[in-house]
Design a protein around this motif. Structure first.
Motif, short mmCIF file in Angstrom:
data_model
loop_
_atom_site.label_atom_id
_atom_site.label_comp_id
_atom_site.label_asym_id
_atom_site.label_seq_id
_atom_site.Cartn_x
_atom_site.Cartn_y
_atom_site.Cartn_z
N SER A 34 -36.43 39.90 -29.97
CA SER A 34 -36.75 38.71 -30.76
C SER A 34 -36.44 38.92 -32.23
O SER A 34 -35.84 38.06 -32.89
CB SER A 34 -38.23 38.35 -30.57
N VAL A 35 -36.87 40.07 -32.77
CA VAL A 35 -36.62 40.35 -34.18
C VAL A 35 -35.13 40.51 -34.44
O VAL A 35 -34.58 39.99 -35.43
CB VAL A 35 -37.38 41.62 -34.62
N ALA A 36 -34.44 41.22 -33.54
CA ALA A 36 -33.01 41.41 -33.71
C ALA A 36 -32.25 40.08 -33.64
O ALA A 36 -31.23 39.90 -34.30
CB ALA A 36 -32.48 42.37 -32.64
N SER A 37 -32.76 39.14 -32.83
CA SER A 37 -32.14 37.82 -32.76
C SER A 37 -32.17 37.13 -34.11
O SER A 37 -31.21 36.48 -34.52
CB SER A 37 -32.85 36.94 -31.72
N ALA A 38 -33.30 37.26 -34.79
CA ALA A 38 -33.45 36.61 -36.09
C ALA A 38 -32.66 37.30 -37.18
O ALA A 38 -32.19 36.66 -38.12
CB ALA A 38 -34.93 36.55 -36.46
N LEU A 39 -32.49 38.64 -37.07
CA LEU A 39 -31.93 39.40 -38.18
C LEU A 39 -30.46 39.80 -38.01
O LEU A 39 -29.71 39.78 -39.00
CB LEU A 39 -32.77 40.66 -38.43
N VAL A 40 -30.03 40.19 -36.80
CA VAL A 40 -28.69 40.77 -36.68
C VAL A 40 -27.84 40.23 -35.53
O VAL A 40 -26.61 40.27 -35.61
CB VAL A 40 -28.77 42.31 -36.54
N PHE A 41 -28.43 39.76 -34.44
CA PHE A 41 -27.62 39.42 -33.28
C PHE A 41 -26.65 38.28 -33.53
O PHE A 41 -25.57 38.22 -32.96
CB PHE A 41 -28.52 39.10 -32.08
N GLY A 42 -27.05 37.32 -34.37
CA GLY A 42 -26.15 36.23 -34.68
C GLY A 42 -24.85 36.73 -35.27
O GLY A 42 -23.76 36.26 -34.93
N GLN A 43 -24.94 37.73 -36.14
CA GLN A 43 -23.75 38.27 -36.80
C GLN A 43 -22.96 39.21 -35.90
O GLN A 43 -21.73 39.23 -35.93
CB GLN A 43 -24.16 39.01 -38.07
N LEU A 44 -23.66 39.98 -35.06
CA LEU A 44 -23.01 41.00 -34.25
C LEU A 44 -22.38 40.46 -32.96
O LEU A 44 -21.33 40.93 -32.54
CB LEU A 44 -24.00 42.11 -33.90
N PHE A 45 -23.05 39.51 -32.34
CA PHE A 45 -22.58 39.04 -31.04
C PHE A 45 -22.10 37.59 -31.04
O PHE A 45 -21.40 37.16 -30.14
CB PHE A 45 -23.70 39.19 -29.99
N PHE A 46 -22.50 36.82 -32.05
CA PHE A 46 -22.11 35.40 -32.13
C PHE A 46 -21.61 35.09 -33.54
O PHE A 46 -22.20 34.29 -34.26
CB PHE A 46 -23.31 34.51 -31.79
N PRO A 47 -20.53 35.72 -33.96
CA PRO A 47 -20.07 35.53 -35.35
C PRO A 47 -19.68 34.09 -35.62
O PRO A 47 -19.12 33.40 -34.80
CB PRO A 47 -18.85 36.46 -35.44
N SER A 48 -20.02 33.63 -36.82
CA SER A 48 -19.73 32.26 -37.22
C SER A 48 -19.71 32.20 -38.74
O SER A 48 -20.37 33.00 -39.41
CB SER A 48 -20.77 31.29 -36.67
N HIS A 49 -18.96 31.27 -39.26
CA HIS A 49 -18.95 31.10 -40.72
C HIS A 49 -20.28 30.53 -41.22
O HIS A 49 -20.62 30.67 -42.38
CB HIS A 49 -17.79 30.18 -41.13
N ASP A 50 -21.02 29.88 -40.31
CA ASP A 50 -22.31 29.29 -40.67
C ASP A 50 -23.43 30.19 -40.13
O ASP A 50 -23.58 30.31 -38.91
CB ASP A 50 -22.44 27.89 -40.07
#
Length: 440
Positions: A34-50
């Motif tokens: 849960s914490v990793a979803s908020a802090l890092v997973f968006g950038q590491l596994f679902f990269p996006s300009h937004d």
């Protein structure tokens, strides 16, 4: 039918410890994600300009862990009523622990592209299956060793697990974020929290394999009153109990998602606070919950579960309308205080919750009923909550929409409490004498 003699106090303490340690370890695994979803997973596994879009996708995989819980509830809840509470709890701990360790070994999007995200979803699904089967068994493990008159306190052992696990996960990730550079944390630091789960699981297994089966289940075995088809019987014989138990859980699940998951995104992306400071309020609130939850469970034995539970639901529904305006200026002390108060309302509901849910069902159907209620409520409440909080905030650009969403969820909880029953201390014996014997 006479009740089995009370077990020695040392066995009761062992059962309390087994329920507490096991759920703490499994919720460590779940909270780390849960914490990793908020802090890092968006950038590491679902990269996006937004950044917000990446967070939304990361929270979508967070929801998968809730959506898979009913499968664990259906499978392991039934096994808890047919094979026993203890055996199920060993299996669920292994399932969740292995999945968490493998998450720590996953390649990211930069390394394998979309395959990394796919594997992340699969492992998150496995985490949810394990958690879905864990809760019902852990609640019964501690509560069925103790007397019904103090079930609120003894059943709260499993309820301490989420804040304890959340505290450990936030503490580990906060320490890593504070001691490592942002590049190091994104590169390998976050993995440490997931790989640590392997050591913790071994400790949990050591405790659980040494424990005897609960006295209530042993009595069901001796008397031949185990349910032949517990899944079918819960839906046909005790549907009101199932609805009451499900609705009673919705408010606490949504509240918990707000003050342990969404608040991290809100604090970092909207208020501009550093990652380490964002988790401070969650850690302080979770620490206090370690004492507040069993205290609330004990108070429910004296004052009545539904009464105390309702006070927590009303407070939880109103608190966001105070919290968001108070933290709008970016004050860290206000953020920490607001999260602590939010988790206080959660403790008033969560402490009595395990006993309330378990008491809705007869002993022969208790594992199945409690597991189904827990997992189905998770789909309605906790699974979608972080995603809906983020989506509502993005769509309306104001905290009012998320606050109204939580208020509605707490309203459903109040309906569940009104539908529920308040059993007397001797109900275990009464239920056992009326349960139909299992068919050969």
């Amino acid at each position: 039918m006479t009740r089995a003699p009370a077990p020695p106090r040392k066995d009761l303490i062992k059962a309390f410890t087994a329920a507490l340690s096991g759920t703490s370890l499994e919720w460590y695994d779940f909270a780390a994600y849960s914490v990793a979803s908020a802090l890092v997973f968006g950038q590491l596994f679902f990269p996006s300009h937004d950044p917000l879009s990446g967070t939304l996708l990361a929270f979508s995989t967070y929801a998968v862990g809730y959506l898979s819980r009913p499968l664990g509830g259906f499978v392991f809840g039934r096994l808890g009523d047919t094979l026993g509470r203890k055996q199920v709890l060993v299996i669920t701990l292994l399932v969740t622990g292995i999945a968490t360790v493998l998450i720590g070994l996953l390649p990211t999007h930069d390394q394998v592209g979309a395959l990394g995200a796919l594997l992340l979803v699969v492992l998150r699904f496995a985490q949810g299956v394990g958690i879905g089967g864990e809760w019902g068994g852990a609640v019964l493990l501690s509560s069925e060793y103790g007397s019904p008159e103090r079930r609120g306190f003894w059943a709260s052992a499993a309820q301490i697990g989420p804040p304890a696990g959340n505290l450990m996960a936030n503490g580990v990730l906060a320490a890593l974020a504070a001691t490592l550079s942002r590049e190091q944390f994104l590169s390998w630091g976050w993995r440490v929290a997931f790989l640590l789960s392997g050591v913790l699981v071994l400790f949990g297994l050591w405790i659980r394999v040494k424990l005897e089966e609960t006295p209530v289940f042993q009595e069901l075995q001796r008397s031949g009153t185990r349910a032949a088809a517990p899944l079918r019987e819960v839906f046909t014989r005790e549907p009101r109990a199932l609805v009451a138990a499900i609705l009673s859980r919705v408010g606490p699940d949504v509240l918990y998602a707000l003050f342990t998951v969404f608040v991290l995104t809100y604090a970092t992306q909207t208020l501009g606070l550093p990652d380490g400071l964002a988790v401070l309020g969650v850690m302080v609130g979770s620490t206090l919950q370690l004492g507040l939850i069993p205290l609330a469970g004990a108070l429910s034995d004296r004052w009545g579960r539904r009464r105390l539970y309702a006070v927590g639901a009303i407070g939880a529904g109103l608190w966001p309308f105070v919290f968001f305006p108070a933290v709008g200026g970016g004050s860290v002390p206000m953020l920490v205080t607001g999260v602590v108060v939010g988790l206080f309302w959660h403790a008033l509901m969560y402490g009595p919750q395990a006993a309330f849910v378990a008491e809705q069902f007869s002993p022969a159907l208790r594992s199945t009923g409690a597991s189904l209620a827990y997992t189905l409520a998770g789909v309605i409440g906790g699974a979608l909550a972080p995603l809906l909080f983020t989506s509502l905030f993005a769509a309306f650009g104001t905290w009012v929409a998320p606050a109204c969403y939580l208020a509605a969820a707490c309203g459903l909880t109040l309906i569940g409490l009104a539908l529920g029953r308040s059993p007397l201390p001797h109900d275990d014996g009464a239920h056992r004498t009326t349960t139909a014997p299992a068919q050969p």
